[in-house]
Design a protein around this motif. Structure first.
Motif, PDB file in Angstrom:
ATOM      1  N   CYS A 163     -15.014  -9.444  -3.724  1.00 16.15           N
ATOM      2  CA  CYS A 163     -14.828  -7.993  -3.821  1.00 16.15           C
ATOM      3  C   CYS A 163     -15.744  -7.240  -2.861  1.00 16.15           C
ATOM      4  CB  CYS A 163     -15.006  -7.514  -5.259  1.00 16.15           C
ATOM      5  SG  CYS A 163     -16.720  -7.509  -5.841  1.00 16.15           S
ATOM      6  N   GLY A 164     -16.865  -7.852  -2.478  1.00 16.51           N
ATOM      7  CA  GLY A 164     -17.783  -7.189  -1.552  1.00 16.51           C
ATOM      8  C   GLY A 164     -18.855  -6.369  -2.244  1.00 16.51           C
ATOM      9  N   GLY A 165     -18.971  -6.510  -3.576  1.00 23.86           N
ATOM     10  CA  GLY A 165     -20.037  -5.814  -4.300  1.00 23.86           C
ATOM     11  C   GLY A 165     -19.529  -4.782  -5.290  1.00 23.86           C
ATOM     12  N   ASP A 221     -20.347  -5.463  -8.747  1.00 19.05           N
ATOM     13  CA  ASP A 221     -20.417  -6.908  -8.956  1.00 19.05           C
ATOM     14  C   ASP A 221     -21.697  -7.426  -8.306  1.00 19.05           C
ATOM     15  OD1 ASP A 221     -20.180  -9.625  -9.027  1.00 19.05           O
ATOM     16  OD2 ASP A 221     -18.204  -9.716  -8.072  1.00 19.05           O
ATOM     17  N   CYS A 271     -21.465 -11.646  -6.222  1.00 17.82           N
ATOM     18  CA  CYS A 271     -20.786 -12.278  -5.074  1.00 17.82           C
ATOM     19  C   CYS A 271     -21.556 -12.203  -3.762  1.00 17.82           C
ATOM     20  CB  CYS A 271     -19.383 -11.727  -4.910  1.00 17.82           C
ATOM     21  SG  CYS A 271     -19.300  -9.955  -4.640  1.00 17.82           S
ATOM     22  N   CYS A 310     -13.340 -11.609  -9.070  1.00 18.19           N
ATOM     23  CA  CYS A 310     -13.854 -11.907  -7.732  1.00 18.19           C
ATOM     24  C   CYS A 310     -14.210 -13.392  -7.753  1.00 18.19           C
ATOM     25  CB  CYS A 310     -15.076 -11.027  -7.493  1.00 18.19           C
ATOM     26  SG  CYS A 310     -16.094 -11.472  -6.089  1.00 18.19           S
ATOM     27  N   TYR A 359     -14.927  -9.357 -15.573  1.00 11.55           N
ATOM     28  CA  TYR A 359     -13.962  -8.901 -14.565  1.00 11.55           C
ATOM     29  C   TYR A 359     -12.730  -8.214 -15.149  1.00 11.55           C
ATOM     30  CZ  TYR A 359     -16.707 -11.241 -11.009  1.00 11.55           C
ATOM     31  OH  TYR A 359     -17.719 -11.604 -10.163  1.00 11.55           O
TER      32      TYR A 359
HETATM   33 ZN   LIG Z   1     -17.504  -9.670  -6.116  1.00 10.32          ZN
END
Ligand SMILES: [Zn+2]
Ligand SMILES: [Zn+2]
Length: 391
Positions: free
Chosen positions: A213-215, A237, A240, A360, A381
């Motif tokens: 997800c990139g955060g 998140d 990740c 993610c 999630y």
């Molecule tokens: Zn993530």
């Protein structure tokens, strides 16, 4: 709780099919064992066996159609076989218990070194996806488009099949029968979560997932139809942000592990390169590209609509997947990027890989490594979704 259901998997469509039955199968009381070649007929034919471990082999199954690795191979399946007419050809459908099917698909898509909690979380997601397909909650429509004079908004979804629940290709989940070896950890994860799916207010969840997800996770409506799914929310998140190759390799099974920088990434184009790329990918002649202006972003910063300003045309494109297709030879990692105009072109500074909605995979792999139970991974999630047993 009900009984375990069977899934109908569309395998191949051909003018004729060579089948080897390894034990006795019955069709209208008539026994079949050994090799037969079948051609299309008007009716559906169901070959069933009383034996638990009955299996059959389809010879010359073409796999990787249209890819450079296209080839034919033998594939062996357990369970029942249906042959049915389809557009003048013969369609083979494998009918088998849901749990057996899941063991096969998860064994081939997940790496053997994945943690058990990650595998359990994946088993629940795959089962939820499958049961949603089997109860026809998806629409028959795969491609959606909203066009106006200077705007192209598209999104894509997987189409429902007719005559069977799922196909054996990447369109649904790649399924190669029992030809491939099953992973003992996957067998354990399937057994430990037997019959479990995610539900929300009694309905099976649309349990989307993406690579990274990139955060921050993204909401459903940034990527697909404008419908709110209460369990597909945006949230930070913290898991990740990793470039630990051992963890990444759990999720990126066939992935070239040279690249580990998709939590944050950079793509550079000269103005000439970008202008040529966008003209080719969009089919629209913008002339020289002057600017890329994000008009609407989702909570994870994924661009939902992007205005492309060229010397000749200005067009707004969306949603996230279409933006990624236009700005890359294949797909840009994600649409969560900032645009920097440089002296000779454009630099995109991006976050994450994929749509970012739901689970993610990298974050879940990190949680699994920390022995966080799969129930917690799923409720992190898919907040508000319940784990319920169908059988
Ligand atoms: Zn993530
Ligand atoms: Zn399919």
């Amino acid at each position: 709780m009900g009984h375990e259901r069977c899934v109908r998997v569309g395998i191949v469509k051909a003018e004729s099919l060579c089948v080897v039955f390894h034990s006795t199968y019955l069709l209208d009381g008539k026994p079949f064992i050994g090799e037969y070649t079948f051609t299309p007929s008007d009716q559906k034919r169901s070959f069933t066996s009383q034996s638990q471990d009955a299996s059959f082999t389809l010879k010359d199954v073409t796999i990787g159609i249209g890819f450079h690795w296209e080839r034919t191979e033998e594939q062996t399946f357990c369970g029942a076989l249906e042959l049915m007419p389809e557009e003048g050809m013969l369609r083979a459908v494998n009918v088998l218990p849901v749990e057996t099917y899941l063991t096969s698909v998860i064994s081939s898509e997940m790496s053997a070194n994945a943690s058990i909690e990650l595998l359990k979380a994946h088993a629940v997601i795959s089962r939820s996806w499958l049961l949603a397909m089997m109860t026809n909650t998806r629409t028959g429509k795969s491609f959606h488009e909203q066009l106006s004079a200077n705007s192209i908004i598209r999104w894509y979804d997987s189409e429902a099949h007719r005559g069977f629940d799922v196909c054996a290709d990447d369109h649904c989940q790649r399924y190669q029968g029992i030809t491939r070896q099953t992973n003992p950890k996957v067998v354990e994860a399937i057994a430990a979560t037997c019959g479990q799916v995610l539900t929300y207010e009694g309905k099976i969840c649309d349990a989307r997932f993406s690579k990274c997800c990139g955060g921050m996770t993204e909401v459903f409506e940034s990527c697909w139809e404008p419908v709110r799914h209460p369990y597909l929310v945006a949230k930070p998140d913290p898991y990740c942000h990793t470039n630990d190759r051992r963890i990444l390799s759990q999720v990126l099974n066939n992935y070239d592990q040279e690249t580990t920088d998709f939590y944050r990434w950079t793509v550079r184009y000269t103005t000439d390169e970008l202008s040529e790329l966008i003209r080719r990918k969009s089919g629209i002649d913008f002339g020289r590209i002057l600017s890329l202006v994000p008009l609407q972003r989702g909570p994870s910063d994924r661009i939902v609509t992007l205005q492309i300003v060229g010397e000749k045309r200005t067009v707004t494109v969306g949603k996230e997947l279409e933006v990624r297709k236009w700005l890359s030879e294949s797909h840009l990692y994600s649409s969560a990027f900032e645009v920097e105009k440089t002296s000779d072109g454009f630099t995109l500074h991006g976050k994450g890989w994929g749509h970012g909605v739901g689970l993610c995979q990298i974050g879940a792999a990190v949680m699994g490594e920390q022995d966080i139970p799969y129930q917690e991974i799923l409720s992190f999630y898919y907040p508000g979704a319940e784990l319920t047993r169908q059988w």
